[in-house]
Design a protein around this motif. Sequence first.
Motif, short mmCIF file in Angstrom:
data_model
loop_
_atom_site.label_atom_id
_atom_site.label_comp_id
_atom_site.label_asym_id
_atom_site.label_seq_id
_atom_site.Cartn_x
_atom_site.Cartn_y
_atom_site.Cartn_z
N LEU A 48 -4.89 -0.73 -1.56
CA LEU A 48 -3.57 -0.21 -1.89
C LEU A 48 -3.49 1.30 -1.77
N PHE A 49 -4.63 1.96 -1.69
CA PHE A 49 -4.70 3.41 -1.42
C PHE A 49 -5.65 3.61 -0.24
N SER A 50 -5.34 4.61 0.58
CA SER A 50 -6.27 4.95 1.66
C SER A 50 -7.55 5.50 1.05
N SER A 51 -8.67 5.13 1.63
CA SER A 51 -9.96 5.53 1.08
C SER A 51 -10.44 6.87 1.61
N GLN A 52 -9.81 7.35 2.67
CA GLN A 52 -10.21 8.62 3.27
C GLN A 52 -9.05 9.62 3.22
N VAL A 53 -9.39 10.88 2.98
CA VAL A 53 -8.37 11.94 3.01
C VAL A 53 -7.89 12.11 4.44
N ASP A 54 -6.58 12.12 4.63
CA ASP A 54 -5.98 12.29 5.95
C ASP A 54 -5.20 13.60 5.94
N LEU A 55 -5.81 14.65 6.51
CA LEU A 55 -5.18 15.97 6.49
C LEU A 55 -3.95 16.05 7.37
N THR A 56 -3.79 15.12 8.29
CA THR A 56 -2.59 15.15 9.14
C THR A 56 -1.33 14.84 8.34
N LYS A 57 -1.48 14.27 7.16
CA LYS A 57 -0.30 14.03 6.31
C LYS A 57 0.34 15.35 5.87
N TRP A 58 -0.48 16.39 5.75
CA TRP A 58 0.09 17.70 5.44
C TRP A 58 0.88 18.24 6.63
N PRO A 98 0.83 -1.21 0.00
CA PRO A 98 0.00 0.00 0.00
C PRO A 98 0.86 1.26 0.00
N VAL A 99 0.34 2.32 -0.58
CA VAL A 99 1.16 3.52 -0.77
C VAL A 99 1.65 4.10 0.56
N ASP A 100 0.83 4.06 1.59
CA ASP A 100 1.28 4.61 2.88
C ASP A 100 2.45 3.81 3.43
N GLU A 101 2.43 2.51 3.21
CA GLU A 101 3.53 1.66 3.67
C GLU A 101 4.81 1.97 2.89
N ALA A 152 2.50 11.09 -0.05
CA ALA A 152 1.59 10.80 1.06
C ALA A 152 0.44 11.80 1.15
N ALA A 153 0.74 13.10 1.04
CA ALA A 153 -0.26 14.13 1.36
C ALA A 153 -1.10 14.56 0.16
N SER A 154 -0.57 14.50 -1.04
CA SER A 154 -1.22 15.10 -2.20
C SER A 154 -2.45 14.29 -2.67
N PRO A 155 -3.38 14.96 -3.37
CA PRO A 155 -4.66 14.34 -3.71
C PRO A 155 -4.58 13.05 -4.52
N LEU A 156 -3.57 12.88 -5.36
CA LEU A 156 -3.49 11.65 -6.14
C LEU A 156 -3.36 10.43 -5.25
N PHE A 157 -2.67 10.59 -4.12
CA PHE A 157 -2.38 9.46 -3.24
C PHE A 157 -3.16 9.50 -1.93
N ASN A 158 -3.71 10.61 -1.57
CA ASN A 158 -4.32 10.80 -0.25
C ASN A 158 -5.84 10.79 -0.36
N GLY A 159 -6.43 9.60 -0.18
CA GLY A 159 -7.89 9.48 -0.22
C GLY A 159 -8.47 9.73 -1.59
N ASN A 160 -7.78 9.34 -2.64
CA ASN A 160 -8.24 9.54 -4.01
C ASN A 160 -9.43 8.62 -4.30
N PRO A 161 -10.62 9.18 -4.55
CA PRO A 161 -11.79 8.32 -4.79
C PRO A 161 -11.65 7.44 -6.02
N ASP A 162 -10.82 7.84 -6.97
CA ASP A 162 -10.62 7.03 -8.18
C ASP A 162 -9.98 5.68 -7.85
N TYR A 163 -9.27 5.62 -6.72
CA TYR A 163 -8.57 4.39 -6.34
C TYR A 163 -9.15 3.75 -5.07
#
Length: 641
Positions: free
Chosen positions: A260-270, A188-191, A238-249
């Motif tokens: 493989l992608f987080s399903s929810q936007v995590d603003l703490t990554k910013w 997964p991308v966060d890992e 980690a923080a940007s929209p393509l990888f951070n809670g992107n609904p397309d993935y």
Amino acid sequence: MKSYLKYLYMIVMVSSTISCKKYLDVIPDNVGTIDYAFRNRNEAEKYLFTCYSTLQKFNNTWFNPAFTTSGEIIFPNNLINNMGINPLGFNLIRGTQNAGNPALNYWDGAEGGQSLFVAIRHCNTMLENIDKPIDLTAGEKARWIAEVKFLKAYYHYYLMRMYGPIPITDVNLPINSSIETVKVKRAPVDEVVNYIVKLLDEARPSLPPVISNQTLELGRITQVIALSVKAEALLATAASPLFNGNPDYATFKDKDGVNLFSSQVDLTKWDRAAVACKEAIDLAEERGLKLHDFVPPANIPATLTDSLKKVLTLQTAITEKWELNTELIWALNPVFGFGQQEYGMPRLTVKSSTNLIAQGTLAVPIAQQELFYTDKGLPINEDKNWDYAKRYELKTAADKDRFYVHKGYETVNAHFNREPRFYSSIAFDGGVWYGNGVLIPENALYVQARGVESYAGPKDLIYLNVSGYWPKKLVNYLTVYDERMTWEPYHFPLMRLAGLYLLYAEALNEQGKNYTEILPYIDKVRTRAGLPSVETSWSAANSTRPGKYDNQQGLREIIHQERRIELAFEGQAGWDLRRWKEMANVMSRPMQGWNIYEGQALNYYRPRNLLTPIFNVRNYLWPIRSINLTINDNLVQNPLW
């Protein structure tokens, strides 16, 4: 010549052939020679440079996924001779990408790409054998381990930007590994991000703060480079929209059902990205880095005007010698420097127009030049005092324009009253070109591009610029193209302090910080570019959108455009537009250029469509070559491929 770099061109890289046993090259080959490679310090140092060698090969911009697919450059697809350029990457915006045999394949090392898994394997081999040389000092050993961990992290990061979730290759597998063992899975991308950051954190303490022996070691990794890459990785992935809670993935899973992608936007990554950006900035400034300012050498007359000095400051922020460039955090350092200046250079003299050497085939579309601000620091469609509707009407350059546009030359309004970065980054018909062997300001050369009879105009289907705009930023002003061509080399930047300031501004804005905390970092870059502050530019007196900066969305637009301008043609926009999920919008309109075969200004300055880009959701990530999914049934393909 940097002595350590000579090894980079002596090393034969092991090819990444695909088989059931080692489709990711995680098993070392030539095991019998490893003991020899680490028998003493000198041999081990050569292997260290093997780990670096993949990095140096990134110097070819036409194999750079972000450079070729950014929309900043058009390369014609009808030339009878490409003169050394492989057009695979440039053709991707025409919709040529496929999963059967992907262009710029950095997974396998094919079709213009290098196998970064091979590079990672070399790094693992180095780490596994670093204890063998008995004449290696403890200090050198610690530094080499740190450098290799950095490189290993960077190669994972590069793969992640292209493919999203990737297999983490922490160690090489034993030579007797089973087929099932080598069938690795995508993490997964966060890992993956956490693994990259872990390696960078482990590397930093043993890296040198600066390169003290620049003659021998310039190009090797420092603490500032490590912290800057960490900041970029945390923000860009980690923080940007393509990888951070992107609904397309949201439904993209592996064969075991793992997201493989987080399903929810995590603003703490910013938050995490902002801390890393500030740490990198603080260390960079502590080590003496600051925004570059051009210091005229003795051969430049004292009559150099402030306007030309500002243009040269902006040009040489890219092309100045590394050891003199105070804002250069990290650059590529191949033996011969950046070797593609001739592709971004127009013909400027009689002799050059009859002695065709410089191809000049990298063409900038009209939309890219329109991205740059007016002289008031505003988008051209937001400046009250700049006539956007009449930008294609003709105007003759006056005396006051003579250091930007040749006095008495007829061109379009779009070329007048623009910001200094426009004039330092783009060459255009009538535009002044200071340098090329002419250093007296009043005698500066200028581009003549209208029709086949002009110096820079179309001569054939080889030396052809299809738009009438050239990426001037990529050419050293000391490079001369006349009867012959004399290159003044430079090192292509990977990271500059200006880019780091804008990353931090972006992170602060996405955190929801007040604009008063954010603007100083944007204004550092704008001030060096000769522009008013953000608040001054977007005031009621100047802008049709006064106060645009006082809300998150408006400031986001400003930051994004500022990055695209400041870092234009540096291989950044292609990554930025992807991670912001803005690439599809940029590619939704035809790319245009001028009517280059016409000799009269009235006919030349008529926009014509050069190509209609093809880009949709699936193009945000690269496809994995289809055969890999057959060989390894644990792999899953990227969405919509």
